[in-house]
Motif scaffolding. Sequence first.
Motif, PDB file in Angstrom:
ATOM      1  N   TYR A  80       0.931  -1.325  -0.016  1.00  0.00           N
ATOM      2  CA  TYR A  80       0.288  -0.032   0.057  1.00  0.00           C
ATOM      3  C   TYR A  80       0.851   1.362  -0.224  1.00  0.00           C
ATOM      4  CZ  TYR A  80      -3.709   3.210   1.415  1.00  0.00           C
ATOM      5  OH  TYR A  80      -4.525   4.433   1.290  1.00  0.00           O
ATOM      6  N   ARG A  81       0.573   2.082  -0.864  1.00  0.00           N
ATOM      7  CA  ARG A  81       1.525   3.580  -0.876  1.00  0.00           C
ATOM      8  C   ARG A  81       0.844   4.673  -0.238  1.00  0.00           C
ATOM      9  NH1 ARG A  81       1.646   1.734  -6.667  1.00  0.00           N
ATOM     10  NH2 ARG A  81       0.172   3.218  -7.340  1.00  0.00           N
ATOM     11  N   ALA A  82       1.244   4.680   1.041  1.00  0.00           N
ATOM     12  CA  ALA A  82       0.617   5.838   2.043  1.00  0.00           C
ATOM     13  C   ALA A  82       1.700   6.893   2.121  1.00  0.00           C
ATOM     14  CB  ALA A  82       0.299   5.343   3.295  1.00  0.00           C
ATOM     15  N   VAL A  83       1.600   7.554   3.263  1.00  0.00           N
ATOM     16  CA  VAL A  83       2.534   8.617   3.476  1.00  0.00           C
ATOM     17  C   VAL A  83       3.925   8.054   3.558  1.00  0.00           C
ATOM     18  CG1 VAL A  83       3.161  10.608   5.057  1.00  0.00           C
ATOM     19  CG2 VAL A  83       0.672   9.918   4.758  1.00  0.00           C
ATOM     20  N   HIS A  84       4.836   8.828   2.905  1.00  0.00           N
ATOM     21  CA  HIS A  84       6.281   8.558   3.013  1.00  0.00           C
ATOM     22  C   HIS A  84       7.089   8.331   4.184  1.00  0.00           C
ATOM     23  CE1 HIS A  84       4.883  10.366  -0.817  1.00  0.00           C
ATOM     24  NE2 HIS A  84       5.822   9.814  -1.397  1.00  0.00           N
ATOM     25  N   LYS A  85       8.043   7.689   4.247  1.00  0.00           N
ATOM     26  CA  LYS A  85       8.821   7.655   5.440  1.00  0.00           C
ATOM     27  C   LYS A  85      10.530   7.608   4.945  1.00  0.00           C
ATOM     28  CE  LYS A  85       8.159   4.590   8.540  1.00  0.00           C
ATOM     29  NZ  LYS A  85       7.811   3.152   9.331  1.00  0.00           N
ATOM     30  N   LEU A  86      11.072   8.244   5.719  1.00  0.00           N
ATOM     31  CA  LEU A  86      12.610   8.264   5.463  1.00  0.00           C
ATOM     32  C   LEU A  86      13.348   7.431   6.349  1.00  0.00           C
ATOM     33  CD1 LEU A  86      13.149  12.266   4.672  1.00  0.00           C
ATOM     34  CD2 LEU A  86      13.224  10.164   2.998  1.00  0.00           C
ATOM     35  N   LEU A  87      13.869   6.320   6.089  1.00  0.00           N
ATOM     36  CA  LEU A  87      14.471   5.347   7.068  1.00  0.00           C
ATOM     37  C   LEU A  87      15.882   5.887   7.323  1.00  0.00           C
ATOM     38  CD1 LEU A  87      13.299   1.994   5.291  1.00  0.00           C
ATOM     39  CD2 LEU A  87      12.124   3.639   7.063  1.00  0.00           C
ATOM     40  N   ILE A 151      13.822   6.367   1.307  1.00  0.00           N
ATOM     41  CA  ILE A 151      12.351   6.754   1.201  1.00  0.00           C
ATOM     42  C   ILE A 151      11.628   5.846   0.737  1.00  0.00           C
ATOM     43  CG2 ILE A 151      12.850   7.752  -1.321  1.00  0.00           C
ATOM     44  CD1 ILE A 151      10.547   9.856  -0.562  1.00  0.00           C
ATOM     45  N   VAL A 152      10.723   5.346   1.552  1.00  0.00           N
ATOM     46  CA  VAL A 152       9.679   4.211   1.189  1.00  0.00           C
ATOM     47  C   VAL A 152       8.184   4.776   1.315  1.00  0.00           C
ATOM     48  CG1 VAL A 152      11.442   2.619   1.595  1.00  0.00           C
ATOM     49  CG2 VAL A 152       9.996   3.380   3.642  1.00  0.00           C
ATOM     50  N   HIS A 153       7.273   4.019   1.181  1.00  0.00           N
ATOM     51  CA  HIS A 153       5.713   4.366   1.483  1.00  0.00           C
ATOM     52  C   HIS A 153       5.490   3.453   2.641  1.00  0.00           C
ATOM     53  CE1 HIS A 153       4.271   6.787  -1.942  1.00  0.00           C
ATOM     54  NE2 HIS A 153       5.354   6.233  -2.803  1.00  0.00           N
ATOM     55  N   GLY A 154       5.063   4.386   3.676  1.00  0.00           N
ATOM     56  CA  GLY A 154       4.510   3.453   5.063  1.00  0.00           C
ATOM     57  C   GLY A 154       3.162   3.249   4.688  1.00  0.00           C
ATOM     58  N   SER A 155       2.599   3.160   6.057  1.00  0.00           N
ATOM     59  CA  SER A 155       1.160   2.459   6.194  1.00  0.00           C
ATOM     60  C   SER A 155       0.262   3.761   6.629  1.00  0.00           C
ATOM     61  CB  SER A 155       1.042   1.434   7.184  1.00  0.00           C
ATOM     62  OG  SER A 155       1.508   1.650   8.255  1.00  0.00           O
ATOM     63  N   GLU A 156       0.883   5.019   6.899  1.00  0.00           N
ATOM     64  CA  GLU A 156       0.003   5.984   7.551  1.00  0.00           C
ATOM     65  C   GLU A 156      -0.709   6.695   6.440  1.00  0.00           C
ATOM     66  OE1 GLU A 156      -1.630   8.458  10.254  1.00  0.00           O
ATOM     67  OE2 GLU A 156      -0.109   6.750  10.807  1.00  0.00           O
ATOM     68  N   TYR A 157      -1.896   6.721   6.543  1.00  0.00           N
ATOM     69  CA  TYR A 157      -2.833   7.315   5.202  1.00  0.00           C
ATOM     70  C   TYR A 157      -3.683   8.523   5.915  1.00  0.00           C
ATOM     71  CZ  TYR A 157      -6.048   4.004   7.544  1.00  0.00           C
ATOM     72  OH  TYR A 157      -6.959   3.305   8.358  1.00  0.00           O
ATOM     73  N   GLU A 158      -3.519   8.640   7.370  1.00  0.00           N
ATOM     74  CA  GLU A 158      -4.452   9.731   7.721  1.00  0.00           C
ATOM     75  C   GLU A 158      -3.560  11.118   7.879  1.00  0.00           C
ATOM     76  OE1 GLU A 158      -5.179   7.755  11.539  1.00  0.00           O
ATOM     77  OE2 GLU A 158      -6.904   7.223  11.051  1.00  0.00           O
TER      78      GLU A 158
END
Length: 207
Positions: A80-87, A151-158
């Motif tokens: 699922y492509r939600a809000v980005h995350k920088l690892l 940079i990846v897509h996380g699971s935070e969609y709100e």
Amino acid sequence: MKIEDLKNRNIGQQNYITVQEDNYPKTNAEVFKQVVKRSLKGELFTGLKITFKIMKDALFKGQMHTVQYPAEKLPIGPRYRAVHKLLALLESGENRCIGCGLCEKICISNCIRMDTKIDENSRKEVLEYTINMGRCIFCGYCAEVCPELAIVHGSEYENASEQRAQFGLKEDFLTPLDKLHLQKEYEGFGSVSSDADEKIKKTPLQY
């Protein structure tokens, strides 16, 4: 069938069946009569029987089908492509981003901005990294092209907000240092493939 028959738009009209063409009630008395007739037939009570059965299962058997959001949330798929995350790097805690700018160049909605400089060790350092969530279409190109999996897509969609200025802060994407030990290697969109080691061995580049 001939080509002329295919071009004829009314070829199947003879098979149409008109339902209740002249049986609609025209007065209030006829409408009332139709409602009473259908109620006495049991159509209304048949529907209520199904409704009460589902309500009984939900109240007394715990078979509730409604998700109590936001206390309960449905699971989200790993791709699922939600809000980005920088690892960050697990060893040092530093950001994985090397400032190559590939994500900024490939972004088709032009929502990624990056500002870099050369530090005292002659390495590129990222000063500012912002993503305008008001413009982002979550295509996933930035995560796919990143060579460091920074940079990846996380699971935070709100990500609703009343102010546009709240749609692109780098601190919102970075993994907090106190939660760095909870970071797991990403398995979703843009992650390393299972045969990545074999592919790297075939490349002529020196690491």
